[in-house]
Scaffold this motif. Structure first.
Motif, short mmCIF file in Angstrom:
data_model
loop_
_atom_site.label_atom_id
_atom_site.label_comp_id
_atom_site.label_asym_id
_atom_site.label_seq_id
_atom_site.Cartn_x
_atom_site.Cartn_y
_atom_site.Cartn_z
N ILE A 35 0.36 -1.01 -0.29
CA ILE A 35 0.13 0.19 0.27
C ILE A 35 0.64 1.17 0.17
O ILE A 35 1.77 1.47 0.67
CB ILE A 35 -1.41 0.57 1.07
N ASN A 90 -1.05 -1.97 -4.61
CA ASN A 90 -1.77 -2.74 -4.69
C ASN A 90 -2.88 -1.80 -4.01
O ASN A 90 -4.23 -2.16 -5.05
CB ASN A 90 -2.19 -4.08 -3.43
N ALA A 91 -2.59 -0.80 -4.20
CA ALA A 91 -3.54 0.67 -3.20
C ALA A 91 -2.82 1.45 -2.93
O ALA A 91 -1.49 1.81 -2.62
CB ALA A 91 -4.76 -0.04 -1.88
N VAL A 114 -6.35 -0.47 -9.84
CA VAL A 114 -5.96 0.46 -8.19
C VAL A 114 -6.44 1.32 -7.11
O VAL A 114 -6.82 2.18 -7.70
CB VAL A 114 -4.03 1.14 -8.45
N PRO A 115 -7.28 0.13 -6.47
CA PRO A 115 -8.27 1.08 -5.80
C PRO A 115 -7.53 2.64 -4.94
O PRO A 115 -6.54 2.27 -4.28
CB PRO A 115 -8.50 0.54 -4.34
N VAL A 286 -9.53 -1.00 2.11
CA VAL A 286 -8.87 -0.82 0.74
C VAL A 286 -8.76 -2.22 1.26
O VAL A 286 -8.56 -3.24 0.11
CB VAL A 286 -7.32 -0.64 0.32
N LEU A 290 -9.76 -5.70 -1.96
CA LEU A 290 -9.05 -5.72 -2.96
C LEU A 290 -9.87 -7.93 -2.63
O LEU A 290 -9.25 -8.42 -3.17
CB LEU A 290 -7.55 -5.65 -2.40
#
Length: 311
Positions: A35, A90-91, A114-115, A286, A290
């Motif tokens: 992250i 990933n975020a 990608v959040p 997140v 995910l």
């Protein structure tokens, strides 16, 4: 016999291949999960609470957290977003320097699935997973209500704003003025004698307050929109030798430095925002997305309360 051995070997290879595929079937679970946390300004000690909450919650859930410091310069964040994407995060959790600088870079992140969660301040881009923020308008109103009870006879007020154009500056100020400014509340007995900008930073706040102390000899109240500026205000008052004026200094955050000054009688109160909750909750948002595609509310307001002592 040789044929049987070959058949057994082939079966064994198939089994091993299947196991290998099954262990990799969890997708990103076998890869290190990352992250990116982009902070507007880690020079503000209170933002360390948010950073630590994200890092601790991230590590607990199995993420490496890459921390970036914008150093109170919003122009740094676009390249920091790009760097995070290149590192395969990933975020992204971002405390924006302003609402527009990082918008295009964050659009790229969202396009890449990608959040993105924004904390404390919003950003001008569609597709953000959630905007998790202190209820700054309510906080500003609470400051005004506290001041009305503290000084029912009214008084002369300095309003020190943070970074102009940011949501906290607009919302904290808007809430406060709706209660205190006679042009917005006809029942107010207060007078806003000056408004200045401290950029949410200590040194600019101290310099601005020094100028105001030279300009005004009748200041009753200073509302600084964060505690870091309130510390600068107190320093300026001390440097000017105005400690005995009885100036009521109000901050916003709930930072350790504010509580220390309150205990020393140099500051009156602070509006407390729960950065620890905001930080840990943003990671959970997140992580849930995910893992399960679960989406939080698009905007989540976190409550505020007034405090003149440590919890």
């Amino acid at each position: 016999m040789k044929r049987l051995s070959l058949i057994l070997l082939a079966v064994l290879l198939l089994i091993l291949g299947g196991c290998s595929q099954e262990s990799g079937g969890d997708g990103k679970n076998d890869k290190e999960k990352k992250i990116a946390l982009l902070m507007a300004d880690l020079g503000n000690p209170f933002f360390h609470v948010l950073r630590d909450a994200v890092v601790n919650q991230g590590e607990e859930l199995g993420y490496e957290v890459l921390v970036y410091d914008g150093q109170n310069d919003a122009s740094k964040q676009p390249s920091q977003v790009e760097d995070a994407l290149q590192k395969g995060v990933n975020a992204i959790i971002i405390n924006p320097g302003d609402e527009s600088s990082a918008a295009n870079a964050l659009k790229d992140a969202i396009t890449q699935d990608v959040p993105v969660v924004t904390v404390d301040r919003s950003v001008d881009v569609d597709g953000v997973l959630s905007y998790l923020v202190t209820d700054n308008t309510k906080g500003g109103k609470l400051v005004g209500e506290w001041l009305q009870k503290k000084m029912p006879e009214g008084g002369k007020v300095i309003h020190m704003e943070g970074v102009i154009g940011t949501a906290p500056q607009r919302e904290r100020g808007g809430g406060f003025l709706s209660m205190i400014d006679p042009s917005k509340n006809k029942d107010s007995k207060f007078e806003i004698i000056d408004t200045t900008v401290g950029d949410f930073s200590m040194a600019p706040a101290e310099a601005a307050m020094s100028d105001l102390l030279a300009k005004h000899d009748d200041i009753d109240v200073v509302f600084a929109q964060n505690d870091t500026m309130a510390v600068g205000v107190v320093r300026a008052i001390e440097t000017a030798g105005r400690q005995d004026d009885g100036i009521v200094v109000i901050g916003f955050d709930g930072a350790k430095e504010a509580y220390d000054l309150i205990e020393e009688g140099k500051m009156s109160v602070t509006a407390v925002q729960d950065f620890e909750f905001i930080g840990s909750e943003s990671v959970k948002y997140v992580d849930d997305f995910l893992k399960d595609g679960k989406k939080p509310e698009e905007k989540v307001l976190v409550d505020v309360y007034m405090s003149d002592e440590k919890k």
